[in-house]
Each structure stands twice: as C-alpha cells, then as structure tokens.
Design an enzyme around this catalytic site. Structure first.
Site, PDB file in Angstrom:
ATOM      1  N   TYR A  70       0.842  -1.208   0.000  1.00  0.00           N
ATOM      2  CA  TYR A  70       0.000   0.000   0.000  1.00  0.00           C
ATOM      3  C   TYR A  70       0.877   1.258   0.000  1.00  0.00           C
ATOM      4  O   TYR A  70       1.840   1.327   0.771  1.00  0.00           O
ATOM      5  CB  TYR A  70      -0.841   0.078   1.281  1.00  0.00           C
ATOM      6  CG  TYR A  70      -1.871  -0.993   1.487  1.00  0.00           C
ATOM      7  CD1 TYR A  70      -3.217  -0.700   1.315  1.00  0.00           C
ATOM      8  CD2 TYR A  70      -1.525  -2.270   1.912  1.00  0.00           C
ATOM      9  CE1 TYR A  70      -4.190  -1.658   1.555  1.00  0.00           C
ATOM     10  CE2 TYR A  70      -2.480  -3.237   2.147  1.00  0.00           C
ATOM     11  CZ  TYR A  70      -3.810  -2.927   1.971  1.00  0.00           C
ATOM     12  OH  TYR A  70      -4.756  -3.867   2.204  1.00  0.00           O
ATOM     13  N   GLU A  73     -24.346   1.834  16.038  1.00  0.00           N
ATOM     14  CA  GLU A  73     -24.929   2.323  14.779  1.00  0.00           C
ATOM     15  C   GLU A  73     -25.415   3.767  14.863  1.00  0.00           C
ATOM     16  O   GLU A  73     -25.709   4.376  13.836  1.00  0.00           O
ATOM     17  CB  GLU A  73     -26.077   1.395  14.364  1.00  0.00           C
ATOM     18  CG  GLU A  73     -25.587  -0.022  14.041  1.00  0.00           C
ATOM     19  CD  GLU A  73     -26.733  -1.018  13.919  1.00  0.00           C
ATOM     20  OE1 GLU A  73     -27.724  -0.880  14.669  1.00  0.00           O
ATOM     21  OE2 GLU A  73     -26.637  -1.926  13.073  1.00  0.00           O
TER      22      GLU A  73
END
Ligand code: NI
Length: 439
Positions: free
Chosen positions: A340, A416
């Site tokens: 990466y 959430e």
C-alpha cells in the site's frame, strides 16, 4: 440596520435577488439543514442496509450479492450505474442539474475471514473457503457500515440533484483488504480501470470501533503508513552441527541481520520528522538439532510515511543485510515489495474542507488523529488525485477505547447511532466542494 437597507431598495432589486437565489439553488445553510433532516429520516434505512450486509458478508472480489443490492439501489435513484468495475465494484454517477467538476465518494465492500463472536441479532454465520481452509466470514472492519452510509448519501444527493453544480461519483469498491494470491487491491484496480480519470477530488471515511460516536478524526498530510513486504533469504554452507568451522552458518548470520535491521529506524531515520517501522515477523531455517542448514528465510513488514523515507529505509535494509551476509561469507537476497502507498491527505484539500467537517461535527467533536501505522488502499486514489480520508466514531459514547474490541477481531462491534454523522459528513463534503469550486 439590515431591515432599513432592504426597505430602502427598490422592489426590482429584491426580485432579481430572489431569482438569483433560485437559480444558484440552495445556499449552504439550506442544504446543510436539508441533508441533516434527510439523514435523520434515513437512519433506520441505513441501519437496515448495514445489518443486511453484516448478515451476508462476502470476501474480497466475491461481493456479488452486495454489489447487486447497491446497484439496484443506485438505479432506483436514477443514477447511471456501472457494474463489474474492478471485478465486483459498482460505480454510480449522479449528474447535477448544473455544470461543474466531478467529485468522488468511496466505500469499500469486502468482509474478512474472521468468525464473528458478538451476540447481535444480525450476527454473521457465513463461511467460505479461504486459502484452502474453511473459515467464518464477517464484516469485522466495518465496511458494511461504509456501504450503508454511502447508499444513504446517494439517496439524499439524488433528491437534490437539480441544485447540484457538477457530478458526484459513488465508488463502491471491492477487496480493500487485498488478495493473498495477487498483489492488487480493489482501489488499485479501480484506478487502473480509469475510475479517477474525470474526478477532481475524492473523499472517503472509515468507521472506528475505538472512537466515540459523534466524533470525526482527520490528519493533514501523511495519515496512514505505506506498507512494504520484506523478504530476505540468507544462503550459507551446510555442515554437521558438531563441525561448525566447516559451515557458513546462515542462522548466526540471520541473527546478526535481525539485530542490524534494528538500527535502520534508530540510526538512519530522522525520527524528529516522522517515524518508520521495520519488523521481522517470521524467521525460518533448519530442521534438526545437529545440522547447520544451508538457508534461512525471513519475512517482515516495513511502514513509512513518504517516498524519500521509503527509499532511505529500503536502501539501508539492503546495505545492512547484504554486507552482514558478505562479512560472514554468506549471501543475502533482499526482496522488498511495495504493497500500500501512504494514505496522504492533500494539504490544500484538507485545509479547504476542514470547515465542512468542523461544522458537521460541532464544537470539540473534530479531532486530529495521530499517525496510524496501519494502511488503507484509499491511498491508491490519492496517488491519482487529491483526496481526504477521515475517521468516524463507532464506539458507544460511554465506551473505553482501550477495552473496545479493535478492527479485525471476532468481537468487533459498532454503535450504529454514529452513522448519521457519516452520512452528513460525506454529503456536505461533496456539496461544499462542488459549490466552492463554482465560486
Ligand atoms: Ni477497513
């Protein structure tokens, strides 16, 4: 003062002002409010999408079901949709009512070979074959949340398309975690397939299970490390363990190399500027107590934050390994593979978009994060065009970051209630960027 000025203006000036307001669409205050209202209305929908993805996770480049749901949603919103980009990726294009540049928003789609251990009702029980092994599969990095959030952003912006000056490109990308058998990642392949060609800037977020909900974190410049794989093979001369003088012992040489490598960061890198990491993660040689083997192999990982630093670290690793081996009469074959690139938040773009993140997060809720030694394939988009990658809180507000299960673990858990902030952040970044550019 304002009222008296307006009263003093002839009525035709006011008419022109109102028309101008209409033609340029929403003011920033208007769309901030509209996005915030819609994001709250969409919250249940976003959570349900996330739970559905969570219950049906798919490994990198196998996100067929996931891609189908995303593509259907984007089509229903009236976006131009392309499927099968970079294997299983989906790209949705939302053309605004007015001309302007293209800005991209990205979510990653892949799950991990990890058996979930939480007791949420939408827990994953999925399995797959991975590297020849039967494994559990779960969204233990939160990419399910990224997709659901971006689907929500698409729904909000599609409803405002007439007022948008420019194009918003929604990139749903597979295989962020990479493929063991291939030196490629979803983002890399997306860029190779031209996804970034017409894009001026890109934004992406990562939810974080150890950052409290309601918080955004960013860092200008290098934010997450570049990753390179290190492989060193030391070749000596095999001998009986009782007659070491007739050997060139690769185990002793390897030991010296491991110690020598400790000086790369401590003696060659200017640690006042930016750190680096050289880790040997595995070393293997020999089969028996009384045989000096011919060969030792070691593998490891390198983390750097700039190309100059990467060049320096690679050079020092080679010099140390090859010369220590030479001094022992052995050879060291050094193979350094770039994985990466560094996740680099363009300074100018970050500065430009910071007021957006600040106004969405609110007072004291936008924080700067420390350098992260982990990596992210979003970096491939940033090599192509300026990009900004930031973090969204996903830990319960009363949680302890040190206790909260980290990403890539079986107990990984997300609160959430943090999703709405993510929806608002991405939607406003896109509109502020496009708006600002037209000014
Ligand atoms: Ni991730």
């Amino acid at each position: 003062m304002k009222i008296s000025l307006i009263n003093a203006l002839p009525s035709w000036v006011l008419v022109i002002c109102l028309c101008f307001q209409f033609h340029t669409g929403f003011s920033q205050t208007d769309y901030r409010k509209e996005i915030s209202k819609k994001a709250t209305e969409l919250e249940d929908k976003v959570i349900n999408w996330r739970r559905d993805f969570h219950q049906h996770p798919e490994l990198g480049n196998q996100e067929q079901r996931t891609a189908g749901i995303i593509a259907r949603h984007l089509r229903e919103l009236g976006l131009e949709v392309e499927e099968g980009v970079a294997v299983t990726g989906v790209v949705g294009i939302l053309k605004g009512g007015m001309d302007g540049p293209t800005v991209a928003l990205r979510a990653d789609m892949d799950a991990l070979p990890i058996t979930e251990r939480t007791d949420v009702p939408f827990k994953s029980t999925a399995t797959a074959t991975y590297n020849g092994q039967e494994v559990g599969v779960s969204h233990a990095c939160g990419h399910d949340a990224h997709m659901a959030i971006l689907m929500g952003v698409a729904e909000i912006l599609a409803g405002m398309r007439e007022n948008i000056s420019g194009t918003v490109k929604f990139i749903f990308q597979p295989a962020e975690e990479g493929m063991d058998d291939l030196d490629t990642w979803g983002a890399k392949q997306m860029v190779e397939e031209g996804v970034m060609d017409d894009v001026e800037a890109i934004f992406g977020l990562h939810i974080n299970s150890q950052t409290p909900v309601g918080t955004l974190k960013y860092r200008a410049g290098p934010a997450m490390a570049a990753v390179d794989n290190l492989e060193i093979t030391i070749k000596g001369k095999q001998a009986h363990g009782a007659y070491p003088w007739s050997s060139v012992d690769p185990i002793v040489t390897a030991s010296q190399i491991v110690l020598g490598l400790q000086t790369v960061v401590s003696r060659s890198v200017n640690v006042t500027e930016i750190p680096a990491i050289v880790t040997v993660g595995s070393i293997h040689g020999g089969v028996r107590h009384n045989i000096i083997p011919e060969e030792v192999e070691m593998i490891g990982t390198i983390r750097t934050y700039s190309e100059e630093q990467q060049v320096l670290v690679h050079r020092r690793i080679r010099e140390i390994a090859e010369n220590i081996a030479k001094s022992a009469g052995a050879t060291a074959e050094v193979n350094l593979r770039k994985m990466y690139p560094v996740t680099f938040n363009d300074y100018e773009l970050t500065e430009k978009m910071l007021p957006t993140l600040q106004s969405i997060a609110g007072e004291g809720k936008l924080l700067e994060h420390e350098l992260i030694t982990g990596a992210e394939d979003f970096s491939f988009y940033q090599k192509a065009k300026p990009g900004l990658f930031f973090f969204l809180g996903g830990m319960p507000a009363d949680g302890d970051p040190d206790e909260a299960p980290s990403h890539h673990t079986p107990d990984f858990y997300l609160d959430e209630s943090g999703f709405v902030l993510g929806v608002e952040a991405l939607a406003n970044l896109a509109l502020d960027y496009l708006g600002m550019d037209g000014e």
